[in-house]
Enzyme design. Sequence first.
Site, short mmCIF file in Angstrom:
data_model
loop_
_atom_site.label_atom_id
_atom_site.label_comp_id
_atom_site.label_asym_id
_atom_site.label_seq_id
_atom_site.Cartn_x
_atom_site.Cartn_y
_atom_site.Cartn_z
N ASP A 98 58.21 44.01 74.10
CA ASP A 98 57.63 44.06 75.44
C ASP A 98 56.51 45.09 75.44
OD1 ASP A 98 57.61 43.37 78.25
OD2 ASP A 98 59.76 43.05 78.06
N GLU A 256 52.96 37.91 81.09
CA GLU A 256 53.63 37.70 82.37
C GLU A 256 52.58 37.84 83.45
OE1 GLU A 256 57.19 39.63 85.11
OE2 GLU A 256 55.80 40.92 84.02
N ASP A 330 64.48 39.15 85.19
CA ASP A 330 64.06 39.33 86.59
C ASP A 330 64.49 38.18 87.49
OD1 ASP A 330 62.81 41.78 86.31
OD2 ASP A 330 60.85 40.91 85.85
#
Length: 561
Positions: A98, A256, A330
């Site tokens: 990430d 993202e 999420d």
Amino acid sequence: MNKAWWKESVIYQIYPRSFNDSNGDGIGDINGITEKIPYLSELGIDVIWLSPVYKSPNDDNGYDISDYRDIMDEFGTMLDFDIMLSKAHGHGIKIMMDLVVNHSSDEHDWFRESRKSKDNPYRDYYIWKKTDNGEPPTNWGAAFGGSVWEYDEQTSEFYLHLFSKKQPDLNWENPVLRNEVYEMMRFWLDKGIDGFRMDVINFISKDSSYPQGEIREGHKYGDGSKYYMNGPRIHEFLQEMNKEVLSQYDTITVGEMPGVTVEEGKLYTGDDRSELNMVFHFEHVGLGDGRFGKWDPHPWRLTELKEIFNKWQKGLEKGGWNSLYWSNHDQPRAISRWGNDSEEHRVTSGKMIATCLHLMQGTPYIYQGEEIGMTNVKFDNINDYRDIETLNAYRDLTSDSLTHDKIFKGIHERSRDNARTPVQWDASPNAGFTDGTPWINVNPNYEKINAEAAVKDEDSIFHYYKKLIQLRKQNEVIVYGTFDLVMEGDEQIFAFTRTLGGDQLLVICNFSNCTPIFKLPGNVRYTSKQLLISNLTADENEPIEEFPLMPYEARVYRLKK
């Protein structure tokens, strides 16, 4: 179609805190991941997307980074990381880290220096504004509640934070900051990782005039999203990142990108654009959002879901590429959100939604526990929740907008903590996740839903996922074939074809607990058929011109013309 290994891969997301605890402190860790690599190898995945493992004070569970080149103490050491990386590579599994560079932690050395004085060399690593009236520079609301601006008394200025006040936004207008980021990316790539999932990467370029946002009815703060989503220099920054770093390695990259459109998606992922491989859009996961977003969800229609997927499938068909996902850290659990998590339908609907997703064009993502059919959790007490977004929403919305029961309905359906309860490994205490006290409670259904039971049961969701992954590796049409929706207006059946040269697949998925009739469209013709995979027993010889589907049934046929 340009072929690439990352188009042919299946990616598995690990949220380390909730994956597997090796030392009994109740928190998942890197050694816990290393222990489970043989399990992931058996599943057949190609890439692990590893949510942040960097040093962090954990205001937002690791998405607030205080040192980009070190490992969070709770997760282990850099040596542990190196061992995990080596074991993954030994099993043919790549690691995608990430990358969180829209913001850092306020405990990062850069920010500590930045707030000391206006002439500090690190001042411009962040976004500082002064106002004459002492009011915040704009009326924008932050993602986790409150204003995006935090007043800092030391220098009498405000700093920008689109998320928590402990997550100050980095100033990408500063080329020195950008070079720091690129150096850090090279550090990890040189270590041997295989790419990056980039957190809210389309937020890094802001409209430097900082206009006021529109205040919608019932909201205290303005919506500033159009001034920082897909901002004025975003493509320039990503092309620079690609030139300086990514183009020098054989990487996988996914951005993202809340608020991204198909047209923007083409620009971000186009073969000739030198930016990213793929993006995560949010259109489908926003279905049913009410006046207060996901906290007061409303029913949605299957035609809405099909329209969104069709738009992205056709939009990125030439030159771009899709990420395919139902859930992540999420989002709520896939079966609870898109299928039916009742005891009667959980397994069947879990296989059905997997069929639908994995047979589309794009790179599929599996979120930890999805492959064994984990479900949402319904904690009764707000004190059992850990997610900052959930806790802030409960505080803010129950005070003046939603009743306790209404907000809890939203929390049970959509809270991020649904995805963050520990992975259910077996039926022993705490689901085999830890010998200690887990950082967040385990879902009580772990005695029935767990990996050990799923691996032993040849008819489980786990083995169905394994078969879907194998089919993808054996059939180029699943990766590279074009997507065409059929029965577009049907509110129960999601059906489509995939076509590559003379090879065609017909995918039929019943998203309802009813028994609708599938009718083969006249423009889909064949001389013979083969049932490739199904989640219920189906007669191979049954005519497919017209037949009833069982609740949540899925079938995939290969059609010969």
